[in-house]
Design a protein around this motif. Structure first.
Motif, PDB file in Angstrom:
ATOM      1  N   VAL A  45      34.553  53.955  46.710  1.00 23.71           N
ATOM      2  CA  VAL A  45      33.360  53.112  46.616  1.00 23.71           C
ATOM      3  C   VAL A  45      32.874  52.722  48.015  1.00 23.71           C
ATOM      4  CG1 VAL A  45      32.543  50.829  45.873  1.00 23.71           C
ATOM      5  CG2 VAL A  45      33.859  52.252  44.309  1.00 23.71           C
ATOM      6  N   PHE A  46      33.792  52.373  48.900  1.00 20.66           N
ATOM      7  CA  PHE A  46      33.440  51.987  50.259  1.00 20.66           C
ATOM      8  C   PHE A  46      32.756  53.138  51.003  1.00 20.66           C
ATOM      9  CE2 PHE A  46      34.544  51.570  54.786  1.00 20.66           C
ATOM     10  CZ  PHE A  46      33.930  50.355  55.052  1.00 20.66           C
ATOM     11  N   VAL A  47      33.314  54.321  50.905  1.00 25.31           N
ATOM     12  CA  VAL A  47      32.733  55.491  51.581  1.00 25.31           C
ATOM     13  C   VAL A  47      31.372  55.824  50.983  1.00 25.31           C
ATOM     14  CG1 VAL A  47      33.010  57.979  51.882  1.00 25.31           C
ATOM     15  CG2 VAL A  47      34.905  56.461  52.345  1.00 25.31           C
ATOM     16  N   PHE A  48      31.267  55.764  49.667  1.00 25.27           N
ATOM     17  CA  PHE A  48      30.006  56.079  49.003  1.00 25.27           C
ATOM     18  C   PHE A  48      28.907  55.118  49.434  1.00 25.27           C
ATOM     19  CE2 PHE A  48      27.115  55.870  45.327  1.00 25.27           C
ATOM     20  CZ  PHE A  48      26.756  57.201  45.242  1.00 25.27           C
ATOM     21  N   ILE A  49      29.181  53.834  49.395  1.00 26.48           N
ATOM     22  CA  ILE A  49      28.181  52.837  49.785  1.00 26.48           C
ATOM     23  C   ILE A  49      27.858  52.950  51.273  1.00 26.48           C
ATOM     24  CG2 ILE A  49      27.786  50.350  50.055  1.00 26.48           C
ATOM     25  CD1 ILE A  49      29.256  49.975  47.397  1.00 26.48           C
ATOM     26  N   GLY A  50      28.865  53.206  52.095  1.00 31.90           N
ATOM     27  CA  GLY A  50      28.629  53.367  53.529  1.00 31.90           C
ATOM     28  C   GLY A  50      27.736  54.557  53.839  1.00 31.90           C
ATOM     29  N   LEU A  51      27.989  55.688  53.182  1.00 33.35           N
ATOM     30  CA  LEU A  51      27.155  56.862  53.419  1.00 33.35           C
ATOM     31  C   LEU A  51      25.727  56.662  52.904  1.00 33.35           C
ATOM     32  CD1 LEU A  51      29.633  59.788  52.757  1.00 33.35           C
ATOM     33  CD2 LEU A  51      28.628  59.101  54.929  1.00 33.35           C
ATOM     34  N   ILE A  52      25.581  55.947  51.804  1.00 35.74           N
ATOM     35  CA  ILE A  52      24.236  55.632  51.314  1.00 35.74           C
ATOM     36  C   ILE A  52      23.511  54.744  52.320  1.00 35.74           C
ATOM     37  CG2 ILE A  52      22.956  54.334  49.563  1.00 35.74           C
ATOM     38  CD1 ILE A  52      24.875  55.429  47.501  1.00 35.74           C
ATOM     39  N   ALA A  53      24.214  53.773  52.893  1.00 34.91           N
ATOM     40  CA  ALA A  53      23.597  52.887  53.890  1.00 34.91           C
ATOM     41  C   ALA A  53      23.183  53.665  55.135  1.00 34.91           C
ATOM     42  CB  ALA A  53      24.565  51.764  54.258  1.00 34.91           C
ATOM     43  N   ILE A  54      24.041  54.557  55.597  1.00 34.39           N
ATOM     44  CA  ILE A  54      23.711  55.371  56.775  1.00 34.39           C
ATOM     45  C   ILE A  54      22.510  56.270  56.487  1.00 34.39           C
ATOM     46  CG2 ILE A  54      24.548  57.253  58.233  1.00 34.39           C
ATOM     47  CD1 ILE A  54      27.346  55.953  57.989  1.00 34.39           C
ATOM     48  N   VAL A 110      29.886  65.534  53.931  1.00 31.99           N
ATOM     49  CA  VAL A 110      30.818  64.493  54.378  1.00 31.99           C
ATOM     50  C   VAL A 110      31.394  63.762  53.174  1.00 31.99           C
ATOM     51  CG1 VAL A 110      30.982  62.298  55.629  1.00 31.99           C
ATOM     52  CG2 VAL A 110      29.734  64.207  56.626  1.00 31.99           C
ATOM     53  N   LEU A 111      30.551  63.454  52.194  1.00 30.05           N
ATOM     54  CA  LEU A 111      31.023  62.779  50.993  1.00 30.05           C
ATOM     55  C   LEU A 111      32.010  63.653  50.226  1.00 30.05           C
ATOM     56  CD1 LEU A 111      30.801  60.307  49.144  1.00 30.05           C
ATOM     57  CD2 LEU A 111      28.933  61.462  47.977  1.00 30.05           C
ATOM     58  N   ALA A 112      31.711  64.919  50.090  1.00 30.85           N
ATOM     59  CA  ALA A 112      32.611  65.826  49.364  1.00 30.85           C
ATOM     60  C   ALA A 112      33.959  65.943  50.076  1.00 30.85           C
ATOM     61  CB  ALA A 112      31.959  67.194  49.216  1.00 30.85           C
ATOM     62  N   LYS A 113      33.950  66.130  51.387  1.00 31.34           N
ATOM     63  CA  LYS A 113      35.203  66.248  52.147  1.00 31.34           C
ATOM     64  C   LYS A 113      36.021  64.960  52.060  1.00 31.34           C
ATOM     65  CE  LYS A 113      35.050  70.242  54.336  1.00 31.34           C
ATOM     66  NZ  LYS A 113      36.062  71.259  54.218  1.00 31.34           N
ATOM     67  N   THR A 114      35.348  63.821  52.134  1.00 31.40           N
ATOM     68  CA  THR A 114      36.048  62.545  52.083  1.00 31.40           C
ATOM     69  C   THR A 114      36.671  62.318  50.712  1.00 31.40           C
ATOM     70  OG1 THR A 114      34.442  61.680  53.659  1.00 31.40           O
ATOM     71  CG2 THR A 114      35.822  60.081  52.525  1.00 31.40           C
ATOM     72  N   MET A 115      35.956  62.647  49.654  1.00 35.23           N
ATOM     73  CA  MET A 115      36.496  62.474  48.306  1.00 35.23           C
ATOM     74  C   MET A 115      37.681  63.404  48.062  1.00 35.23           C
ATOM     75  SD  MET A 115      34.987  60.010  47.033  1.00 35.23           S
ATOM     76  CE  MET A 115      33.709  59.039  47.762  1.00 35.23           C
ATOM     77  N   VAL A 116      37.640  64.596  48.622  1.00 34.12           N
ATOM     78  CA  VAL A 116      38.778  65.514  48.504  1.00 34.12           C
ATOM     79  C   VAL A 116      40.003  64.903  49.174  1.00 34.12           C
ATOM     80  CG1 VAL A 116      39.677  67.720  49.327  1.00 34.12           C
ATOM     81  CG2 VAL A 116      37.447  67.632  48.221  1.00 34.12           C
ATOM     82  N   ARG A 117      39.817  64.298  50.334  1.00 33.35           N
ATOM     83  CA  ARG A 117      40.950  63.677  51.035  1.00 33.35           C
ATOM     84  C   ARG A 117      41.449  62.434  50.329  1.00 33.35           C
ATOM     85  NH1 ARG A 117      40.394  64.137  57.509  1.00 33.35           N
ATOM     86  NH2 ARG A 117      40.339  66.412  57.572  1.00 33.35           N
ATOM     87  N   ILE A 118      40.550  61.622  49.798  1.00 33.08           N
ATOM     88  CA  ILE A 118      40.963  60.387  49.125  1.00 33.08           C
ATOM     89  C   ILE A 118      41.724  60.703  47.850  1.00 33.08           C
ATOM     90  CG2 ILE A 118      40.115  58.371  47.876  1.00 33.08           C
ATOM     91  CD1 ILE A 118      37.866  58.176  49.930  1.00 33.08           C
TER      92      ILE A 118
END
Length: 97
Positions: A34-43, A83-91
């Motif tokens: 959730v944090f990464v998703f909201i952060g990427l939307i903000a950026i 970036v979102l896809a790579k981050t979700m794979v790692r999480i």
């Protein structure tokens, strides 16, 4: 306002549809996602709205402004998607597809 309500309904539907799969993950994984998703939307919002509008404001023709703004939107959203896809794979320790 209608868009926000529609987004919340869609998120609730997704949560209900995939509830068994969501329960498998820890709270830390869910919070990080959730944090990464909201952060990427903000950026992305910042880059599109502030940077895009400032760059387009200097162009003299309306049609050129539209074309350049569209290109800016694509250039911002395309890398954010990866970036979102790579981050979700790692999480979530998923296999990349």
């Amino acid at each position: 306002m209608f868009g926000v309500i529609l987004l919340l309904l869609y998120a609730a539907y997704g949560g209900w549809k995939y509830r068994e799969e969501i329960r498998r993950y820890t709270w830390q994984q869910k919070g990080a996602a959730v944090f990464v998703f909201i952060g990427l939307i903000a950026i992305g919002t910042f880059l599109i709205y502030v940077v895009g509008n400032r760059l387009v404001a200097f162009l003299p023709w309306q049609w050129l402004q539209l074309v350049v703004f569209f290109v800016i939107v694509v250039l911002v959203l395309y890398p954010i998607r990866f970036v979102l896809a790579k981050t979700m794979v790692r999480i979530f320790h998923l296999s990349e597809e």
